[in-house]
Design a protein around this motif. Structure first.
Motif, PDB file in Angstrom:
ATOM      1  N   GLU A  31     -18.318  33.377 -38.849  1.00  0.00           N
ATOM      2  CA  GLU A  31     -20.248  33.096 -38.301  1.00  0.00           C
ATOM      3  C   GLU A  31     -20.215  30.919 -38.226  1.00  0.00           C
ATOM      4  OE1 GLU A  31     -24.281  33.243 -40.685  1.00  0.00           O
ATOM      5  OE2 GLU A  31     -22.771  33.917 -41.195  1.00  0.00           O
ATOM      6  N   PHE A  32     -19.384  30.952 -39.530  1.00  0.00           N
ATOM      7  CA  PHE A  32     -19.117  29.536 -39.901  1.00  0.00           C
ATOM      8  C   PHE A  32     -18.236  28.648 -38.824  1.00  0.00           C
ATOM      9  CE2 PHE A  32     -16.957  25.731 -42.120  1.00  0.00           C
ATOM     10  CZ  PHE A  32     -18.178  25.355 -42.295  1.00  0.00           C
ATOM     11  N   PHE A  33     -17.244  29.247 -38.482  1.00  0.00           N
ATOM     12  CA  PHE A  33     -16.854  28.287 -36.596  1.00  0.00           C
ATOM     13  C   PHE A  33     -17.595  29.028 -35.669  1.00  0.00           C
ATOM     14  CE2 PHE A  33     -13.664  28.040 -39.979  1.00  0.00           C
ATOM     15  CZ  PHE A  33     -13.323  27.231 -40.288  1.00  0.00           C
ATOM     16  N   ASP A  34     -18.634  29.856 -35.371  1.00  0.00           N
ATOM     17  CA  ASP A  34     -19.406  30.256 -34.068  1.00  0.00           C
ATOM     18  C   ASP A  34     -19.498  28.892 -32.840  1.00  0.00           C
ATOM     19  OD1 ASP A  34     -20.570  31.659 -32.296  1.00  0.00           O
ATOM     20  OD2 ASP A  34     -21.920  31.840 -33.910  1.00  0.00           O
ATOM     21  N   TYR A  35     -19.082  28.338 -32.496  1.00  0.00           N
ATOM     22  CA  TYR A  35     -18.856  27.182 -31.514  1.00  0.00           C
ATOM     23  C   TYR A  35     -19.879  27.818 -30.141  1.00  0.00           C
ATOM     24  CZ  TYR A  35     -16.170  30.894 -27.771  1.00  0.00           C
ATOM     25  OH  TYR A  35     -15.914  31.853 -26.962  1.00  0.00           O
ATOM     26  N   ASN A  36     -20.032  28.560 -29.932  1.00  0.00           N
ATOM     27  CA  ASN A  36     -21.200  29.107 -29.463  1.00  0.00           C
ATOM     28  C   ASN A  36     -22.589  28.400 -29.433  1.00  0.00           C
ATOM     29  OD1 ASN A  36     -20.025  30.655 -27.388  1.00  0.00           O
ATOM     30  ND2 ASN A  36     -20.475  32.593 -28.557  1.00  0.00           N
ATOM     31  N   ARG A  37     -22.917  28.375 -31.289  1.00  0.00           N
ATOM     32  CA  ARG A  37     -24.102  27.360 -32.161  1.00  0.00           C
ATOM     33  C   ARG A  37     -23.780  26.240 -31.897  1.00  0.00           C
ATOM     34  NH1 ARG A  37     -24.554  31.025 -36.697  1.00  0.00           N
ATOM     35  NH2 ARG A  37     -25.897  28.920 -38.018  1.00  0.00           N
ATOM     36  N   VAL A  38     -22.618  25.687 -31.111  1.00  0.00           N
ATOM     37  CA  VAL A  38     -22.061  24.376 -31.333  1.00  0.00           C
ATOM     38  C   VAL A  38     -22.836  23.367 -30.339  1.00  0.00           C
ATOM     39  CG1 VAL A  38     -20.853  22.466 -32.022  1.00  0.00           C
ATOM     40  CG2 VAL A  38     -20.482  24.633 -32.608  1.00  0.00           C
ATOM     41  N   SER A  39     -24.054  22.737 -30.971  1.00  0.00           N
ATOM     42  CA  SER A  39     -25.148  21.587 -30.154  1.00  0.00           C
ATOM     43  C   SER A  39     -24.927  20.516 -30.548  1.00  0.00           C
ATOM     44  CB  SER A  39     -26.236  21.896 -28.996  1.00  0.00           C
ATOM     45  OG  SER A  39     -26.880  22.172 -30.116  1.00  0.00           O
ATOM     46  N   ARG A  40     -24.884  19.499 -29.652  1.00  0.00           N
ATOM     47  CA  ARG A  40     -25.928  18.373 -30.190  1.00  0.00           C
ATOM     48  C   ARG A  40     -27.231  17.588 -30.570  1.00  0.00           C
ATOM     49  NH1 ARG A  40     -26.503  13.603 -26.211  1.00  0.00           N
ATOM     50  NH2 ARG A  40     -27.507  12.187 -27.735  1.00  0.00           N
ATOM     51  N   PRO A  41     -27.670  17.330 -31.381  1.00  0.00           N
ATOM     52  CA  PRO A  41     -28.747  17.294 -32.284  1.00  0.00           C
ATOM     53  C   PRO A  41     -30.274  16.460 -30.923  1.00  0.00           C
ATOM     54  CG  PRO A  41     -27.937  16.217 -33.511  1.00  0.00           C
ATOM     55  CD  PRO A  41     -26.666  16.921 -32.222  1.00  0.00           C
ATOM     56  N   ALA A  42     -31.153  16.470 -30.724  1.00  0.00           N
ATOM     57  CA  ALA A  42     -31.615  16.319 -29.525  1.00  0.00           C
ATOM     58  C   ALA A  42     -31.855  14.823 -30.305  1.00  0.00           C
ATOM     59  CB  ALA A  42     -33.081  16.528 -29.183  1.00  0.00           C
ATOM     60  N   ASP A  43     -32.993  15.115 -31.198  1.00  0.00           N
ATOM     61  CA  ASP A  43     -33.187  13.258 -32.304  1.00  0.00           C
ATOM     62  C   ASP A  43     -32.968  12.828 -33.197  1.00  0.00           C
ATOM     63  OD1 ASP A  43     -34.492  15.094 -33.149  1.00  0.00           O
ATOM     64  OD2 ASP A  43     -36.674  14.181 -31.796  1.00  0.00           O
ATOM     65  N   PHE A  44     -32.467  12.952 -34.707  1.00  0.00           N
ATOM     66  CA  PHE A  44     -32.987  12.166 -35.327  1.00  0.00           C
ATOM     67  C   PHE A  44     -32.665  13.675 -36.542  1.00  0.00           C
ATOM     68  CE2 PHE A  44     -33.337  10.663 -39.848  1.00  0.00           C
ATOM     69  CZ  PHE A  44     -31.489  10.651 -40.065  1.00  0.00           C
ATOM     70  N   THR A  45     -34.328  13.424 -35.813  1.00  0.00           N
ATOM     71  CA  THR A  45     -35.006  14.722 -36.708  1.00  0.00           C
ATOM     72  C   THR A  45     -34.664  15.616 -36.394  1.00  0.00           C
ATOM     73  OG1 THR A  45     -37.253  13.398 -36.058  1.00  0.00           O
ATOM     74  CG2 THR A  45     -37.421  15.871 -37.156  1.00  0.00           C
ATOM     75  N   GLN A  46     -34.318  16.520 -36.003  1.00  0.00           N
ATOM     76  CA  GLN A  46     -34.071  17.540 -35.380  1.00  0.00           C
ATOM     77  C   GLN A  46     -32.708  17.793 -36.145  1.00  0.00           C
ATOM     78  OE1 GLN A  46     -32.503  18.438 -30.890  1.00  0.00           O
ATOM     79  NE2 GLN A  46     -32.157  21.019 -32.145  1.00  0.00           N
ATOM     80  N   ALA A  47     -31.787  16.927 -36.123  1.00  0.00           N
ATOM     81  CA  ALA A  47     -30.195  16.680 -36.715  1.00  0.00           C
ATOM     82  C   ALA A  47     -30.619  17.051 -38.050  1.00  0.00           C
ATOM     83  CB  ALA A  47     -29.418  15.475 -36.805  1.00  0.00           C
ATOM     84  N   THR A  48     -31.314  16.018 -39.372  1.00  0.00           N
ATOM     85  CA  THR A  48     -32.374  16.155 -40.211  1.00  0.00           C
ATOM     86  C   THR A  48     -32.652  17.562 -40.932  1.00  0.00           C
ATOM     87  OG1 THR A  48     -32.640  14.118 -40.378  1.00  0.00           O
ATOM     88  CG2 THR A  48     -33.550  15.507 -42.177  1.00  0.00           C
ATOM     89  N   THR A  49     -32.557  18.072 -39.548  1.00  0.00           N
ATOM     90  CA  THR A  49     -33.913  19.739 -40.375  1.00  0.00           C
ATOM     91  C   THR A  49     -32.130  20.397 -40.257  1.00  0.00           C
ATOM     92  OG1 THR A  49     -35.484  18.899 -38.867  1.00  0.00           O
ATOM     93  CG2 THR A  49     -35.122  21.717 -38.785  1.00  0.00           C
ATOM     94  N   ARG A  50     -31.567  20.243 -39.285  1.00  0.00           N
ATOM     95  CA  ARG A  50     -30.497  21.324 -39.025  1.00  0.00           C
ATOM     96  C   ARG A  50     -29.316  20.871 -39.930  1.00  0.00           C
ATOM     97  NH1 ARG A  50     -27.472  20.935 -32.914  1.00  0.00           N
ATOM     98  NH2 ARG A  50     -29.136  22.114 -32.106  1.00  0.00           N
ATOM     99  N   VAL A  51     -29.127  20.017 -40.905  1.00  0.00           N
ATOM    100  CA  VAL A  51     -28.442  19.542 -42.566  1.00  0.00           C
ATOM    101  C   VAL A  51     -29.070  20.093 -43.783  1.00  0.00           C
ATOM    102  CG1 VAL A  51     -27.297  17.536 -43.951  1.00  0.00           C
ATOM    103  CG2 VAL A  51     -27.461  17.553 -41.063  1.00  0.00           C
ATOM    104  N   THR A  52     -30.516  20.031 -43.103  1.00  0.00           N
ATOM    105  CA  THR A  52     -30.644  20.573 -44.736  1.00  0.00           C
ATOM    106  C   THR A  52     -30.965  21.973 -44.272  1.00  0.00           C
ATOM    107  OG1 THR A  52     -33.087  19.285 -44.406  1.00  0.00           O
ATOM    108  CG2 THR A  52     -33.224  21.188 -45.559  1.00  0.00           C
TER     109      THR A  52
END
Length: 163
Positions: free
Chosen positions: A27-48
């Motif tokens: 689950e931690f290394f699931d490369y199928n779920r890796v993608s570039r975030p569209a913007d900073f808001t999405q990146a912040t949501t993912r990090v949270t």
């Protein structure tokens, strides 16, 4: 005997609290779920979200990097061992003042000697550089993983309260 019970309880509570938060490597290394975030808001949501969801894995990453930092800086390892070992030895074997020749050696003078030798040795082994390397390396890895990993389907239901 009381110490062994406390240690056993501490290990048990650590296992229940921290190790239960570990997610599987698949689950931690699931490369199928890796993608570039569209913007900073999405990146912040993912990090949270991912910081909470993978907190056990991120703690393990920091622990592995800390062990690596100590093993790759043997002088730091020696100086920490000297200070901790000296402190333990003084507490265990020299609680009372003792007569050595014409001098009386007290616990305070032993601590003074330990710190006069140990603190410059510790300073020379560059603990701040190691600490900042650890913060930078773990921050880079954790923020990189958390921002690139898409939250799973369960994240859609995380805000819903059970009735």
């Amino acid at each position: 005997m009381d110490h062994l019970i406390r240690i056993s309880d501490t290990v048990k509570s650590f296992r229940e609290s921290r190790l239960s938060a570990l997610r599987s490597p698949a689950e931690f290394f699931d490369y199928n779920r890796v993608s570039r975030p569209a913007d900073f808001t999405q990146a912040t949501t993912r990090v949270t979200y991912n910081a909470r969801y993978f907190s056990g894995n991120y703690g393990a990453i920091v622990a592995v990097l800390a062990v690596y930092a100590l093993l790759s800086n043997p002088l730091l390892l020696i100086s920490l061992g000297f200070l901790v070992g000296g402190f333990t030895a003084i507490n265990k074997w020299a609680p009372e003042p003792m007569q050595v020749g014409e001098h009386v050696v007290t616990q305070k003078s032993l601590y003074t000697g330990l710190f006069v030798i140990g603190l410059p040795l510790l300073w020379w082994s560059s603990p701040l550089g190691t600490f900042f390397w650890l913060v930078g390396a773990s921050g880079f890895l954790i923020l990189g993983h958390a921002s690139l990993m898409e939250p799973g389907v369960e994240s859609e239901y995380s805000g819903i309260q059970e009735v």
